[in-house]
Design a protein around this motif. Structure first.
Motif, mmCIF file in Angstrom:
data_model
loop_
_atom_site.group_PDB
_atom_site.id
_atom_site.type_symbol
_atom_site.label_atom_id
_atom_site.label_comp_id
_atom_site.label_asym_id
_atom_site.label_seq_id
_atom_site.Cartn_x
_atom_site.Cartn_y
_atom_site.Cartn_z
ATOM 1 N N ARG A 31 0.890 -1.085 0.059
ATOM 2 C CA ARG A 31 -0.066 -0.011 -0.137
ATOM 3 C C ARG A 31 0.803 1.220 -0.126
ATOM 4 N NH1 ARG A 31 -5.368 -0.894 3.352
ATOM 5 N NH2 ARG A 31 -5.858 -2.799 2.508
ATOM 6 N N ILE A 32 1.994 1.334 0.737
ATOM 7 C CA ILE A 32 2.819 2.403 0.757
ATOM 8 C C ILE A 32 3.552 2.555 -0.557
ATOM 9 C CG2 ILE A 32 4.879 2.977 1.683
ATOM 10 C CD1 ILE A 32 4.235 1.926 4.539
ATOM 11 N N ALA A 33 3.978 1.659 -1.274
ATOM 12 C CA ALA A 33 4.544 1.470 -2.580
ATOM 13 C C ALA A 33 3.688 2.138 -3.376
ATOM 14 C CB ALA A 33 5.233 0.294 -2.857
ATOM 15 N N SER A 38 1.487 6.169 -7.311
ATOM 16 C CA SER A 38 0.437 6.997 -7.588
ATOM 17 C C SER A 38 0.878 8.332 -7.705
ATOM 18 C CB SER A 38 -0.738 6.332 -6.933
ATOM 19 O OG SER A 38 -1.831 7.094 -7.444
ATOM 20 N N MET A 39 1.297 8.785 -6.567
ATOM 21 C CA MET A 39 1.615 10.490 -6.223
ATOM 22 C C MET A 39 2.737 10.781 -7.221
ATOM 23 S SD MET A 39 1.217 10.231 -2.098
ATOM 24 C CE MET A 39 2.358 11.823 -1.911
ATOM 25 N N TYR A 40 3.669 9.655 -7.636
ATOM 26 C CA TYR A 40 4.638 10.109 -8.270
ATOM 27 C C TYR A 40 4.318 10.331 -9.885
ATOM 28 C CZ TYR A 40 9.020 9.725 -11.073
ATOM 29 O OH TYR A 40 10.054 10.130 -12.218
ATOM 30 N N GLY A 46 1.220 16.190 -13.718
ATOM 31 C CA GLY A 46 0.689 17.405 -13.584
ATOM 32 C C GLY A 46 -0.608 17.239 -12.804
ATOM 33 N N ALA A 47 -0.991 16.193 -12.298
ATOM 34 C CA ALA A 47 -2.492 16.343 -11.885
ATOM 35 C C ALA A 47 -2.348 16.959 -10.409
ATOM 36 C CB ALA A 47 -2.837 14.703 -11.651
ATOM 37 N N ALA A 59 -4.437 5.021 1.436
ATOM 38 C CA ALA A 59 -3.042 5.419 1.840
ATOM 39 C C ALA A 59 -2.572 6.401 0.989
ATOM 40 C CB ALA A 59 -2.157 4.070 1.544
ATOM 41 N N LYS A 60 -3.037 6.650 -0.267
ATOM 42 C CA LYS A 60 -2.527 7.707 -1.017
ATOM 43 C C LYS A 60 -2.963 9.132 -0.399
ATOM 44 C CE LYS A 60 -2.819 9.882 -5.608
ATOM 45 N NZ LYS A 60 -3.461 9.681 -6.965
ATOM 46 N N SER A 61 -4.346 9.371 -0.299
ATOM 47 C CA SER A 61 -4.830 10.270 0.315
ATOM 48 C C SER A 61 -4.213 10.774 1.828
ATOM 49 C CB SER A 61 -6.421 10.394 0.242
ATOM 50 O OG SER A 61 -6.774 9.291 1.000
ATOM 51 N N MET A 62 -3.934 9.536 2.489
ATOM 52 C CA MET A 62 -3.273 9.891 3.900
ATOM 53 C C MET A 62 -1.951 10.639 3.696
ATOM 54 S SD MET A 62 -2.146 7.050 6.980
ATOM 55 C CE MET A 62 -1.305 6.271 5.648
ATOM 56 N N PHE A 63 -1.355 9.973 2.871
ATOM 57 C CA PHE A 63 0.204 10.533 2.603
ATOM 58 C C PHE A 63 -0.157 12.130 1.981
ATOM 59 C CE2 PHE A 63 1.874 6.253 2.241
ATOM 60 C CZ PHE A 63 2.384 6.189 3.582
#
Length: 161
Positions: A31-33, A38-40, A46-47, A59-63
């Motif tokens: 989940r972290i990876a 996804s953030m990268y 440019g999203a 996990a993405k929205s948490m980070f």
């Protein structure tokens, strides 16, 4: 780990090692990876991040929340009415179950007390926490010191949906 009274002693065995592998590898590391990948990709394309970073549901929205200016804001408290017709621990479990359903959470995380040590566990049904046998069966880490604050950054993705 020895317990006082009628509670049987806890012995960390192979099933608990397998629980640990099941929780840590897919539950946390992937989940972290996935979240950082996804953030990268969002950064490369440019999203824009969500307009409200406080809406954390994976996990993405948490980070993204951790990186936002809102990360140090005070938390919002939501109160739930306790059921006084039950014994205190059962009342607590009932309260926890209502919170779990209101937030649409996936599993229950708990720390079993082996004073002064604790052992972490996760289960899908609230009744598993009430049963000492099932509580022991769902433990995924050996009794040790409670997690330091920095370790919650690794543990929180495991709790997200």
């Amino acid at each position: 780990a020895n317990r006082v009274g009628k509670i049987p002693p806890f012995k960390y065995g192979w099933s608990h090692y397998l629980n640990f592998m099941r929780e840590v590898i897919p539950g946390t590391l992937l989940r972290i990876a996935g979240a950082y990948l996804s953030m990268y990709v969002d950064w490369l394309l440019g999203a824009q991040p969500p307009s409200d970073p406080t809406l954390v549901n994976d996990a993405k929205s948490m980070f993204q929340f951790y990186e936002s200016s809102h990360a140090s804001d005070s938390a919002v408290t939501q109160a739930f009415q306790q059921d006084t017709s039950l014994k205190p621990f059962r009342s607590f479990l009932s309260l926890l179950d209502r919170f779990h359903k209101a937030r649409n959470l996936k599993r229950y995380f708990y720390l079993s007390n082996f004073s002064p040590l604790v052992a972490a566990g996760m289960c899908e049904k609230i009744q598993d926490i009430a049963s000492i046998k099932l509580r022991y069966a769902n433990i995924f880490d050996a009794p040790g010191a409670g997690p330091a604050p920095k370790l919650w950054i690794l543990g929180n993705p495991m709790h997200s949906r």
